[in-house]
Scaffold this motif. Structure first.
Motif, short mmCIF file in Angstrom:
data_model
loop_
_atom_site.label_atom_id
_atom_site.label_comp_id
_atom_site.label_asym_id
_atom_site.label_seq_id
_atom_site.Cartn_x
_atom_site.Cartn_y
_atom_site.Cartn_z
N SER A 17 0.84 -1.20 0.00
CA SER A 17 0.00 0.00 0.00
C SER A 17 0.87 1.24 0.00
O SER A 17 1.92 1.26 0.65
CB SER A 17 -0.89 0.06 1.25
OG SER A 17 -1.67 -1.10 1.37
N GLY A 18 0.39 2.28 -0.67
CA GLY A 18 1.15 3.53 -0.74
C GLY A 18 0.83 4.51 0.37
O GLY A 18 1.37 5.61 0.41
N CYS A 19 -0.05 4.11 1.29
CA CYS A 19 -0.28 4.92 2.48
C CYS A 19 -1.11 4.11 3.47
O CYS A 19 -1.57 3.01 3.16
CB CYS A 19 -0.96 6.26 2.17
SG CYS A 19 -2.74 6.15 1.95
N ILE A 20 -1.33 4.70 4.61
CA ILE A 20 -1.99 4.04 5.72
C ILE A 20 -3.43 3.59 5.39
O ILE A 20 -4.00 2.75 6.06
CB ILE A 20 -1.96 4.98 6.95
CG1 ILE A 20 -2.38 4.27 8.24
CG2 ILE A 20 -2.78 6.21 6.72
CD1 ILE A 20 -1.34 3.34 8.75
N ASN A 21 -4.01 4.14 4.33
CA ASN A 21 -5.37 3.72 3.97
C ASN A 21 -5.45 2.27 3.52
O ASN A 21 -6.54 1.69 3.44
CB ASN A 21 -5.94 4.63 2.89
CG ASN A 21 -6.29 5.97 3.46
OD1 ASN A 21 -6.82 6.06 4.57
ND2 ASN A 21 -5.96 7.03 2.75
N ALA A 22 -4.32 1.69 3.17
CA ALA A 22 -4.22 0.24 3.01
C ALA A 22 -5.04 -0.34 1.86
O ALA A 22 -5.47 -1.48 1.93
CB ALA A 22 -4.58 -0.46 4.32
N CYS A 23 -5.22 0.41 0.78
CA CYS A 23 -5.93 -0.16 -0.37
C CYS A 23 -5.20 -1.36 -0.95
O CYS A 23 -5.80 -2.18 -1.63
CB CYS A 23 -6.12 0.89 -1.46
SG CYS A 23 -6.94 2.37 -0.86
N GLY A 24 -3.90 -1.45 -0.73
CA GLY A 24 -3.14 -2.61 -1.19
C GLY A 24 -3.15 -3.75 -0.19
O GLY A 24 -2.42 -4.73 -0.36
N HIS A 25 -3.98 -3.62 0.87
CA HIS A 25 -4.18 -4.71 1.85
C HIS A 25 -2.88 -5.21 2.47
O HIS A 25 -2.72 -6.41 2.68
CB HIS A 25 -4.92 -5.89 1.17
CG HIS A 25 -6.32 -5.58 0.79
ND1 HIS A 25 -7.23 -6.54 0.45
CD2 HIS A 25 -6.96 -4.39 0.68
CE1 HIS A 25 -8.39 -5.96 0.14
NE2 HIS A 25 -8.24 -4.66 0.27
S1 SF4 Z 1 -4.57 3.80 -3.26
FE1 SF4 Z 1 -5.19 3.78 -1.13
S2 SF4 Z 1 -3.44 2.92 0.00
FE2 SF4 Z 1 -2.75 3.44 -2.04
S3 SF4 Z 1 -1.87 5.43 -1.76
FE3 SF4 Z 1 -3.99 5.77 -2.43
S4 SF4 Z 1 -5.19 5.89 -0.55
FE4 SF4 Z 1 -3.19 5.11 0.00
#
Ligand code: SF4
Lengths: 165, 553
Positions: free
Chosen positions: B458-466
């Motif tokens: 994932s590219g940030c804490i939102n964790a879309c990449g699980h």
């Molecule tokens: S896709 Fe989701 S996890 Fe990835 S950088 Fe954007 S917000 Fe963060």
């Protein structure tokens, strides 16, 4: 503030009174929950229609026992993102069988009006400056819906029939 | 084989597009400010990204017809830069559409019975499911009729369209969890009770993001006719009681956590009981049968399960044999197979497909898989109904498209979110890290020696990449303007679901691939017979990995 009722612009015959304002006799008045809780006895002597206004963190459960006393319940939308009152309206209609007027007040977007009507609201108070005509049009954005809600009797939409009755 | 819109579906989607077209026009004329337009466009899948708008299109429970895929290709070609990105939630994203074109794109989608309704915003999102649904050997029954029922029920729901936060439902009927139901707001598992009746096990409150949780079971068995009533109870309690004071605490997982599972369950059960007099949502079978009829299995040919040609090819052709072992899965029908199309050729961005590739896959679906395909949670595609006798020909066609990389569930089958290259919430790049790991481990022999392992980025804490549920999870952060990567170990989204634990301080971008390699080498040194990376980690814990990892730096 512009009021929409039954799909058209309507005169507002109700007066919202503040915490400490005098209650005008014979008039249709809306009071806040606190005022109702504090002075239910006084208000019961009011000789005009009575309404209560609930904030978005005041579920109808709080007035469940008193519902027979009200002709109108105003549910507040402090901002359009706060969707609690959609549930409150349905509970009032479907669980508590409230048959008086349910009014949406506060920050209401025209794109929400269709949903409000389906949840049992029958009047909508727009914020000053909102366009009433486009808002009335928006009530007819959809002619179909997937799920039953609180608008069965005079459903403006064709609803997918999930069940036999 | 697939749900088809009737008049109600068609009208609803059309009216939604009309409504949106009007909203865009009002925005373009300046009648709506960006602030007012934002919540409206979000509900139709339009995000503002770093460089442009991004449009997210729902692929309900991952099922696509070849006609639909060709339409997705057309959109990529005419309205984007020639490609689309498949996500972990069975959606496709376009990264470069123009605002004024988006209503036309939605018209195109409506023509093939697709839409972008509720693919973002604080609403019910695309209902996801097992990519092998309907053909898996290990499933109790086809979950897709229920996915469709739930999809319809939650679409433009008048009461639940302004929830505290986004809401995701996943359904599976199989023993192996390929839909990650443990990390969804609601996870539904189709089960049989002792009496042999079919119903649902209901999990609530799973989710990733900054506070990851595995879902809690609140019902071991819900009779299936009660499904919508029960969903309504959960959503109603959440709508009324979910936190709205803090965006980061607004997901249902926080409500479950703060109330405790027991108290939360009591509330749901109470609301459910109270709504029992309302029989309108009780599925009486009529609608269920109507929908189920769309998913009756195709008329399969009666074929032998032996495929001598395939065996012969595999004996003489190691590349084919590898693919057969890795990317082809047993089908419930004799003589048929499930074929995974890897969207992760070595060194490429996970989940990307060009318009040409989409058209080519659509042709292959027509030729070899009854005109349908599926999109998986791990960002690959699946041809679900391939005759075994066609496997050799199909493989050759896939090789020509660079879609035959035999890496399913191997170290280069990486999940990655778009990250800093596209996403304006990102704190670091993620796709380039995936590409570098993929290059480092390109050697297939080595991949097979390493065995099953899941890397999620994932590219940030939102964790879309699980990343929390990767066996190795990588989270991109930013420290003093530098990208750095935090590693977690031991996560899983399968039936043995768990949230990975942080192994230690983050790594600089140039060191993160070395770090992954060190972890893998450590595993290779200490694994016991038959252990996957995850098994070894669970047996020995963090220490051996930590020692090697931080001794090196
Ligand atoms: S896709 Fe989701 S996890 Fe990835 S950088 Fe954007 S917000 Fe963060």
């Amino acid at each position: 503030m512009p009021l929409i009722k039954d799909g058209a612009v309507a005169e507002d015959s109700w007066t919202t009174v503040g915490e400490d304002d005098p209650i005008p006799g014979g008039k249709a008045v809306i009071v806040g929950l606190t005022r109702w809780k504090d002075s239910a006895d006084d208000l019961s002597g009011h000789n005009g229609p009575l309404g209560v206004r609930l904030k978005s963190d005041e579920p109808p459960e709080l007035i469940a026992k008193d519902l027979g006393r009200f002709d109108l319940i105003a549910l507040e939308f402090p901002n359009f993102n706060d969707g609690r009152a959609f549930s409150y309206a349905r509970l009032l209609r479907e669980r508590y069988r409230f048959t008086g007027e349910i009014r949406a007040v506060g920050d209401v977007l025209q794109d929400q009006l269709f949903f409000m009507r389906r949840c049992g609201f029958d009047s909508l108070e727009l914020k000053e400056g909102r366009n009433v005509d486009t808002a009335i049009d928006a009530l007819g954005d959809f002619t179909v819906a997937y799920q039953p809600a609180s608008d069965e009797k005079d459903a403006p939409v064709k609803v997918r029939d999930w069940a036999s009755n | 084989m697939m749900y088809q819109y009737d008049e109600i579906d068609k009208t609803l989607v059309k009216e939604r597009v009309d409504q949106y077209r009007d909203q865009v026009a009002r925005r373009m004329r300046g009648e709506l400010s960006e602030e007012e337009f934002r919540p409206l466009r979000l509900r139709n899948g339009l995000y503002m990204q770093l460089h442009a708008y991004m449009l997210r299109v729902a692929i309900p429970y991952g099922l696509l017809s070849s006609t639909q895929l060709r339409k997705l290709a057309l959109i990529a070609r005419e309205y984007d830069r020639g490609y689309g990105h498949f996500t972990t939630r069975q959606n496709i994203q376009y990264n470069w559409p123009n605002l004024e074109d988006t209503p036309d794109i939605l018209d195109h989608l409506a023509e093939v019975e697709m839409n972008a309704i509720q693919t973002s915003g604080n609403v019910n999102r695309n209902v996801t499911s097992d990519p092998y649904a309907g053909v898996a050997r290990d499933e109790i029954e086809d979950p897709r009729p229920y996915c469709e029922i739930v999809r319809q029920f939650l679409t433009l729901h008048p009461e639940f369209s302004f929830l505290p936060r986004k809401f995701k439902v996943a359904v599976t009927a199989a023993e192996t969890d390929r839909a990650a139901i443990n990390v969804h707001d609601i996870g539904l598992r189709i089960v049989k009770n002792d009496a042999g009746e079919v119903g649902f096990k209901v999990l609530v409150g799973g989710g990733l993001g900054r506070t990851p949780f595995i879902g809690k079971v609140i019902r071991d068995f819900l009779p299936k006719e009660e499904l919508l009533r029960y969903l309504q109870a959960i959503l109603r309690v959440y709508n009324m009681e979910g936190r709205r004071d803090n965006l980061f605490k607004a997901r249902i997982k926080i409500l479950v956590h703060e109330l405790g599972t027991e108290r939360f369950t009591e509330k749901i059960e109470a609301e459910y009981e109270a709504s029992k007099s309302d029989t309108r949502l009780l599925m009486d079978g009529i609608e269920e049968d109507r929908i189920r009829a769309f998913f009756t299995p195709p008329t399969y040919e009666s074929l032998s399960d032996d495929a001598p040609d395939v065996d012969a090819e595999a004996a003489g052709n190691p590349a084919f044999a590898d693919w057969l072992n890795r990317n082809v899965v047993a089908h419930k029908q004799p003589g048929y197979a499930i074929v995974n199309i890897s969207l992760k050729p070595m060194g490429e961005a996970p989940g990307d497909a060009t318009a040409e590739q989409m058209d080519a896959v659509a042709d292959l679906a027509d030729q070899y898989s009854l005109g349908h395909l599926r999109v998986t949670h791990r960002q690959n595609l699946v041809l679900a109904d391939v005759r075994k006798q066609d496997l050799v020909a199909l493989w050759k066609a896939l090789v020509a498209l660079d879609f035959a990389t035999p890496n399913i569930e191997r170290i280069t089958d990486i999940i990655s979110c778009p990250g800093l290259d596209y996403c304006n919430l990102a704190t670091a790049r993620s796709i380039p890290v995936a590409q570098r790991i993929s290059q480092r481990f390109a050697d297939m022999k080595r991949q097979y020696d390493i065995g099953e392992i899941r890397i999620n980025i994932s590219g940030c804490i939102n964790a879309c990449g699980h990343h929390h549920v990767g066996h190795i999870g990588i989270l991109g952060l930013e420290k003093n303007g530098e990208e750095s990567y935090q590693i977690t170990l031991g996560g899983s989204s399968d039936v043995d679901a768990d949230i990975g634990k942080r192994i230690g301080p983050a790594f600089a971008s140039e060191d993160v691939v070395d770090a992954v390699e060190t972890l893998v080498n450590t595993y290779l040194d200490i694994r016991q017979d038959g252990e996957r990376f995850l098994d070894t980690y669970r047996r020995v814990g963090q220490d051996p990995f930590k020692e090697r990892l931080y001794a090196a730096y």
